[in-house]
Design a protein around this motif. Structure first.
Motif, short mmCIF file in Angstrom:
data_model
loop_
_atom_site.label_atom_id
_atom_site.label_comp_id
_atom_site.label_asym_id
_atom_site.label_seq_id
_atom_site.Cartn_x
_atom_site.Cartn_y
_atom_site.Cartn_z
N ALA A 1 -65.31 28.88 51.91
CA ALA A 1 -66.24 29.80 52.08
C ALA A 1 -65.99 31.36 52.34
N ASP A 2 -65.10 31.54 53.10
CA ASP A 2 -64.37 32.96 53.38
C ASP A 2 -63.94 33.56 52.38
N ARG A 3 -63.10 32.63 51.60
CA ARG A 3 -62.56 33.04 50.11
C ARG A 3 -63.42 33.30 49.19
N LEU A 4 -64.37 32.35 49.06
CA LEU A 4 -65.49 32.66 47.96
C LEU A 4 -66.36 33.97 48.49
N ARG A 5 -66.47 34.41 49.65
CA ARG A 5 -67.29 35.63 49.97
C ARG A 5 -66.47 36.97 49.42
N THR A 6 -65.09 36.48 49.80
CA THR A 6 -64.18 37.59 49.29
C THR A 6 -64.05 37.98 47.93
N GLY B 1 -81.46 39.08 40.25
CA GLY B 1 -80.37 38.32 39.87
C GLY B 1 -79.46 37.77 40.89
N GLY B 2 -78.23 37.24 40.19
CA GLY B 2 -77.37 36.63 41.24
C GLY B 2 -76.64 37.77 42.27
N PHE B 3 -76.71 39.30 41.58
CA PHE B 3 -75.99 40.01 42.73
C PHE B 3 -76.90 40.10 44.04
N LEU B 4 -78.27 40.12 43.70
CA LEU B 4 -79.25 40.37 44.91
C LEU B 4 -79.26 38.95 45.57
N VAL B 5 -79.48 37.82 44.84
CA VAL B 5 -80.06 36.63 45.39
C VAL B 5 -78.95 36.04 46.10
N VAL B 6 -77.54 36.07 45.86
CA VAL B 6 -76.73 35.22 46.58
C VAL B 6 -76.05 36.10 47.86
N THR C 1 -73.35 27.30 48.72
CA THR C 1 -74.80 26.60 48.66
C THR C 1 -75.50 27.89 48.17
N ALA C 2 -75.44 29.03 48.49
CA ALA C 2 -76.02 30.22 47.72
C ALA C 2 -75.82 30.44 46.53
N VAL C 3 -74.62 30.33 45.95
CA VAL C 3 -74.25 30.35 44.68
C VAL C 3 -74.84 29.25 43.94
N ALA C 4 -74.89 28.15 44.36
CA ALA C 4 -75.52 26.72 43.54
C ALA C 4 -77.13 27.20 43.60
N VAL D 1 -77.22 34.53 51.71
CA VAL D 1 -75.99 34.24 52.65
C VAL D 1 -76.53 35.03 53.90
N LEU D 2 -76.80 36.51 53.80
CA LEU D 2 -77.17 37.23 55.03
C LEU D 2 -78.57 36.94 55.70
N LEU D 3 -79.49 36.88 54.89
CA LEU D 3 -80.88 36.56 55.20
C LEU D 3 -81.25 35.12 55.60
N GLY D 4 -80.67 34.13 54.74
CA GLY D 4 -81.08 32.72 54.66
C GLY D 4 -79.94 32.07 55.61
N GLY D 5 -78.83 32.70 55.82
CA GLY D 5 -77.92 31.98 56.53
C GLY D 5 -77.29 30.86 55.90
#
Length: 226
Positions: free
Chosen positions: A154-159, A82-87, A100-103, A91-95
């Motif tokens: 993006a940094d705030r969204l990651r946080t 789900g989203g907890f794994l996909v996002v 964009t990862a959220v969408a 970000v980390l593996l797909g760069g």
């Protein structure tokens, strides 16, 4: 149908649109403990609510060009998490950038939700008089979340996503509490108040601190030019 159920649905949609996750983990307890729906029917209904909300939220992200369609479709077809794994994976593996990862995660969630719903509809009845209003409320929250996601750095969204995962971890632990707790008005009120407070706190962190950071960068740029 109560105002509390609809308010909770808005929170569900907000988390989906903003973070690309947290749909079913919030929707099922909302339907069971607040709306009083049997667990099996609540699971089926949650798939409809989350699926429709994800599609509508994804449409807003798509108009802004934030979806990687090929990645989303492939990930959805292989049934990856789900989203907890996909996002984090995107970000980390797909760069990918966080937004964009959220969408893209919403595309995966929508595909998995409708695939699961198709199986449930064969044997489990869904009360559409409840499902449709809850879905409408969740869609409103999803549109708001998508609007916020496009305006947060993006940094705030990651946080914010990190805090969101932490809050959801606590929510999962709360679900292990005695079931009778959630059948009381106090238990339901506390659970929803915590979810609403967490969402409000994260939104404040993302928007207000983001504005301060942008303002600081702007002032620094002005000073540099002078």
């Amino acid at each position: 149908m109560t105002a509390l159920t609809l308010a909770g649905a808005v929170v569900v949609g907000l988390t989906l649109g903003l973070f690309g996750g947290g749909g079913s983990i919030l929707t099922v307890p909302l339907l069971v403990y607040v709306a009083g729906i049997p667990a099996t029917s609540a699971i089926a209904m949650s798939l409809f609510v989350v699926g429709v909300t994800s599609v509508v939220s994804a449409a807003g992200h798509a108009r802004a060009g934030r979806i990687r369609w090929r990645t989303g479709l492939v990930t959805g077809l292989v049934g990856a998490g789900g989203g907890f794994l996909v996002v984090p994976a995107l970000v980390l593996l797909g760069g990918m950038p966080m937004s964009t990862a959220v969408a893209t995660s919403l595309v995966v969630i929508a595909m998995k939700s409708f695939a699961g719903l198709a199986g449930y509809l064969q044997t489990v009845p869904v009360d559409w008089s409840i499902a449709l209003p809850v879905t409408a409320a969740a869609v409103v929250g999803g549109l708001l979340g998508g609007w916020l996601a496009g305006r947060v750095h993006a940094d705030r969204l990651r946080t914010g996503f990190g805090w969101f995962v932490l809050v959801m971890g606590g929510f999962v632990l709360i679900q292990q509490a005695p079931p009778t707790l959630f059948h009381t008005a106090w238990g339901v009120a506390v659970s929803l108040a915590c979810a609403a407070a967490a969402s409000a706190g994260i939104a404040y962190l993302l928007l207000c601190r983001g504005r301060h950071g942008d303002g600081g960068a702007l002032r620094a740029g002005e000073l540099h030019r002078t």
